[in-house]
Motif scaffolding. Structure first.
Motif, PDB file in Angstrom:
ATOM      1  N   THR A 169     -51.726  -4.957  79.392  1.00 39.05           N
ATOM      2  CA  THR A 169     -52.171  -5.248  80.768  1.00 39.05           C
ATOM      3  C   THR A 169     -52.659  -3.930  81.445  1.00 39.05           C
ATOM      4  OG1 THR A 169     -50.814  -7.373  80.783  1.00 39.05           O
ATOM      5  CG2 THR A 169     -51.422  -6.126  83.229  1.00 39.05           C
ATOM      6  N   TYR A 170     -51.785  -2.970  81.192  1.00 40.40           N
ATOM      7  CA  TYR A 170     -52.113  -1.601  82.022  1.00 40.40           C
ATOM      8  C   TYR A 170     -53.080  -0.752  81.159  1.00 40.40           C
ATOM      9  CZ  TYR A 170     -48.632  -3.286  85.307  1.00 40.40           C
ATOM     10  OH  TYR A 170     -48.313  -4.220  85.952  1.00 40.40           O
ATOM     11  N   THR A 171     -53.010  -0.977  79.799  1.00 42.48           N
ATOM     12  CA  THR A 171     -53.728  -0.086  79.084  1.00 42.48           C
ATOM     13  C   THR A 171     -54.960  -0.745  78.571  1.00 42.48           C
ATOM     14  OG1 THR A 171     -52.975  -1.019  76.947  1.00 42.48           O
ATOM     15  CG2 THR A 171     -51.882   1.061  77.776  1.00 42.48           C
ATOM     16  N   HIS A 227     -56.355  -5.733  70.530  1.00 44.20           N
ATOM     17  CA  HIS A 227     -55.841  -6.450  71.368  1.00 44.20           C
ATOM     18  C   HIS A 227     -56.264  -6.031  72.784  1.00 44.20           C
ATOM     19  CE1 HIS A 227     -52.059  -8.729  72.965  1.00 44.20           C
ATOM     20  NE2 HIS A 227     -52.823  -9.257  73.559  1.00 44.20           N
ATOM     21  N   CYS A 228     -57.137  -7.090  73.733  1.00 41.00           N
ATOM     22  CA  CYS A 228     -57.435  -6.654  74.940  1.00 41.00           C
ATOM     23  C   CYS A 228     -56.891  -7.459  76.009  1.00 41.00           C
ATOM     24  CB  CYS A 228     -58.942  -6.581  75.061  1.00 41.00           C
ATOM     25  SG  CYS A 228     -59.866  -5.496  73.987  1.00 41.00           S
ATOM     26  N   ASP A 229     -56.592  -7.017  76.995  1.00 41.55           N
ATOM     27  CA  ASP A 229     -55.897  -7.882  78.234  1.00 41.55           C
ATOM     28  C   ASP A 229     -56.746  -7.512  79.577  1.00 41.55           C
ATOM     29  OD1 ASP A 229     -54.791  -9.044  80.514  1.00 41.55           O
ATOM     30  OD2 ASP A 229     -52.861  -8.983  79.509  1.00 41.55           O
ATOM     31  N   LEU A 230     -57.684  -8.081  79.995  1.00 38.83           N
ATOM     32  CA  LEU A 230     -58.694  -7.663  80.890  1.00 38.83           C
ATOM     33  C   LEU A 230     -58.252  -8.208  82.221  1.00 38.83           C
ATOM     34  CD1 LEU A 230     -62.118  -8.059  79.175  1.00 38.83           C
ATOM     35  CD2 LEU A 230     -60.487  -6.036  79.094  1.00 38.83           C
ATOM     36  N   PHE A 280     -66.537  -1.557  68.923  1.00 37.91           N
ATOM     37  CA  PHE A 280     -67.166  -2.673  68.322  1.00 37.91           C
ATOM     38  C   PHE A 280     -67.673  -2.588  67.262  1.00 37.91           C
ATOM     39  CE2 PHE A 280     -68.257  -4.127  72.839  1.00 37.91           C
ATOM     40  CZ  PHE A 280     -67.140  -4.433  73.094  1.00 37.91           C
ATOM     41  N   ASN A 281     -67.554  -3.408  66.000  1.00 37.97           N
ATOM     42  CA  ASN A 281     -68.021  -3.186  64.784  1.00 37.97           C
ATOM     43  C   ASN A 281     -67.906  -4.626  64.131  1.00 37.97           C
ATOM     44  OD1 ASN A 281     -65.682  -3.355  63.047  1.00 37.97           O
ATOM     45  ND2 ASN A 281     -65.529  -1.181  64.003  1.00 37.97           N
ATOM     46  N   HIS A 282     -68.550  -4.877  62.948  1.00 39.17           N
ATOM     47  CA  HIS A 282     -68.102  -6.047  62.432  1.00 39.17           C
ATOM     48  C   HIS A 282     -67.309  -6.459  61.335  1.00 39.17           C
ATOM     49  CE1 HIS A 282     -71.941  -7.477  64.276  1.00 39.17           C
ATOM     50  NE2 HIS A 282     -72.542  -6.193  63.758  1.00 39.17           N
ATOM     51  N   THR A 283     -66.348  -5.387  61.541  1.00 35.02           N
ATOM     52  CA  THR A 283     -65.155  -5.466  60.235  1.00 35.02           C
ATOM     53  C   THR A 283     -63.700  -5.707  61.277  1.00 35.02           C
ATOM     54  OG1 THR A 283     -65.028  -3.008  60.258  1.00 35.02           O
ATOM     55  CG2 THR A 283     -66.208  -4.202  58.492  1.00 35.02           C
ATOM     56  N   ALA A 284     -63.795  -5.481  62.574  1.00 31.73           N
ATOM     57  CA  ALA A 284     -62.531  -5.487  63.326  1.00 31.73           C
ATOM     58  C   ALA A 284     -62.469  -6.889  63.756  1.00 31.73           C
ATOM     59  CB  ALA A 284     -62.760  -4.703  64.463  1.00 31.73           C
ATOM     60  N   LEU A 285     -61.022  -7.158  63.981  1.00 37.48           N
ATOM     61  CA  LEU A 285     -60.788  -8.445  64.643  1.00 37.48           C
ATOM     62  C   LEU A 285     -60.388  -8.132  66.068  1.00 37.48           C
ATOM     63  CD1 LEU A 285     -58.531  -9.807  61.867  1.00 37.48           C
ATOM     64  CD2 LEU A 285     -60.740 -10.546  62.310  1.00 37.48           C
ATOM     65  N   TRP A 286     -60.940  -9.029  67.133  1.00 35.58           N
ATOM     66  CA  TRP A 286     -60.671  -8.589  68.557  1.00 35.58           C
ATOM     67  C   TRP A 286     -60.057  -9.857  68.994  1.00 35.58           C
ATOM     68  CZ3 TRP A 286     -62.294  -4.690  71.601  1.00 35.58           C
ATOM     69  CH2 TRP A 286     -62.880  -3.815  71.133  1.00 35.58           C
ATOM     70  N   LEU A 287     -58.960  -9.752  69.823  1.00 35.65           N
ATOM     71  CA  LEU A 287     -57.992 -10.632  70.360  1.00 35.65           C
ATOM     72  C   LEU A 287     -58.440 -10.472  72.119  1.00 35.65           C
ATOM     73  CD1 LEU A 287     -55.147 -10.729  68.351  1.00 35.65           C
ATOM     74  CD2 LEU A 287     -56.805 -12.381  68.302  1.00 35.65           C
ATOM     75  N   ILE A 288     -59.155 -11.105  72.745  1.00 36.85           N
ATOM     76  CA  ILE A 288     -59.564 -10.585  74.091  1.00 36.85           C
ATOM     77  C   ILE A 288     -59.021 -11.812  75.103  1.00 36.85           C
ATOM     78  CG2 ILE A 288     -61.363  -9.916  75.708  1.00 36.85           C
ATOM     79  CD1 ILE A 288     -62.987  -9.393  73.412  1.00 36.85           C
ATOM     80  N   GLU A 289     -58.015 -11.250  76.089  1.00 34.03           N
ATOM     81  CA  GLU A 289     -57.361 -12.247  76.937  1.00 34.03           C
ATOM     82  C   GLU A 289     -58.183 -11.821  78.264  1.00 34.03           C
ATOM     83  OE1 GLU A 289     -53.143 -11.805  77.500  1.00 34.03           O
ATOM     84  OE2 GLU A 289     -52.902 -11.295  75.364  1.00 34.03           O
ATOM     85  N   TRP A 290     -58.530 -12.755  78.874  1.00 36.29           N
ATOM     86  CA  TRP A 290     -59.081 -12.677  80.184  1.00 36.29           C
ATOM     87  C   TRP A 290     -60.560 -12.206  80.021  1.00 36.29           C
ATOM     88  CZ3 TRP A 290     -56.913 -15.431  84.203  1.00 36.29           C
ATOM     89  CH2 TRP A 290     -55.224 -15.209  84.277  1.00 36.29           C
ATOM     90  N   PRO A 291     -61.390 -12.887  78.897  1.00 32.78           N
ATOM     91  CA  PRO A 291     -62.681 -12.248  78.870  1.00 32.78           C
ATOM     92  C   PRO A 291     -63.736 -12.528  79.727  1.00 32.78           C
ATOM     93  CG  PRO A 291     -62.413 -14.496  77.725  1.00 32.78           C
ATOM     94  CD  PRO A 291     -61.053 -14.034  78.267  1.00 32.78           C
ATOM     95  N   GLN A 292     -63.351 -13.659  80.687  1.00 30.91           N
ATOM     96  CA  GLN A 292     -64.396 -13.745  81.709  1.00 30.91           C
ATOM     97  C   GLN A 292     -64.605 -12.654  82.909  1.00 30.91           C
ATOM     98  OE1 GLN A 292     -61.437 -15.242  81.094  1.00 30.91           O
ATOM     99  NE2 GLN A 292     -60.217 -15.895  83.144  1.00 30.91           N
ATOM    100  N   ARG A 293     -63.645 -11.732  82.949  1.00 28.12           N
ATOM    101  CA  ARG A 293     -63.611 -10.568  83.651  1.00 28.12           C
ATOM    102  C   ARG A 293     -64.484  -9.420  83.174  1.00 28.12           C
ATOM    103  NH1 ARG A 293     -58.487 -10.340  87.300  1.00 28.12           N
ATOM    104  NH2 ARG A 293     -57.927 -12.594  87.543  1.00 28.12           N
ATOM    105  N   GLY A 294     -65.070  -9.445  81.780  1.00 24.96           N
ATOM    106  CA  GLY A 294     -65.664  -8.665  81.071  1.00 24.96           C
ATOM    107  C   GLY A 294     -67.201  -8.672  80.992  1.00 24.96           C
ATOM    108  N   ASN A 295     -67.632 -10.058  81.515  1.00 26.96           N
ATOM    109  CA  ASN A 295     -68.944 -10.413  81.705  1.00 26.96           C
ATOM    110  C   ASN A 295     -69.756 -10.234  80.525  1.00 26.96           C
ATOM    111  OD1 ASN A 295     -68.390 -11.710  84.447  1.00 26.96           O
ATOM    112  ND2 ASN A 295     -69.317  -9.894  85.199  1.00 26.96           N
TER     113      ASN A 295
END
Length: 162
Positions: free
Chosen positions: A65-67, A81-84, A102-117
């Motif tokens: 949440t803070y980082t 792991h992102c928390d936006l 961003f690359n095609h070999t990473a796995l992304w877990l994005i919480e609250w993605p609607q805030r990133g537009n």
């Protein structure tokens, strides 16, 4: 389009869902973006904890949440792991240099993605965690061919979550 609605009776079943999705990811793709939607306390970080542990992470999994971004370098994967939730404008992601990750070999877990537009990569899967009666439920949706591969593989596993 593949869509599942899965009952989550407790924290353990939410972690098992995260583990099952991670297992499906590691056997079907080289990278994936998962958007996680839901109210505060709906289980997004718990899902991420199960996901990361299934891929071999043994330490704590805290909400970033803070980082905003917490990277995990694992044996075969890098997971971001992102928390936006605390993002005030989508442009803050540019100041963090998120596009460099961003690359095609990473796995992304994005919480609250609607805030990133539009500053985020397109999701392969969206998962909405919500309260339903006396428990929670997850609605999973495949949004790309990679997402369809992952959720197809998840299909037989979802019955083992309870």
């Amino acid at each position: 389009m593949i869509k599942y609605i899965i009952s989550l009776s407790n924290e353990k079943t939410t972690m098992r869902l995260g583990s099952a999705v991670a297992y499906s990811c590691q056997t079907t793709c080289s990278g994936c973006v998962i958007y996680l939607y839901g109210d505060l306390g709906s289980g997004k970080t718990t899902f991420c904890r199960g996901f990361l542990r299934a891929l071999g992470h043994v330490g704590n999994v805290k909400s970033p949440t803070y980082t905003l971004i917490e990277p995990y370098t694992l044996l075969h994967w890098t997971v971001y792991h992102c928390d936006l939730y605390r993002l005030t404008t989508p442009e803050e992601l540019d100041f963090l240099g998120i596009r460099d990750y961003f690359n095609h070999t990473a796995l992304w877990l994005i919480e609250w993605p609607q805030r990133g537009n539009n500053n985020l990569p397109m999701a392969d899967i969206s998962i909405t965690l919500q309260y339903y009666k006396n428990e929670r439920q997850a609605e999973t949706n495949a949004l790309t061919s990679i997402g369809m591969q992952i959720l197809t593989r998840l299909g037989p596993l979802k019955e083992t979550l309870a």
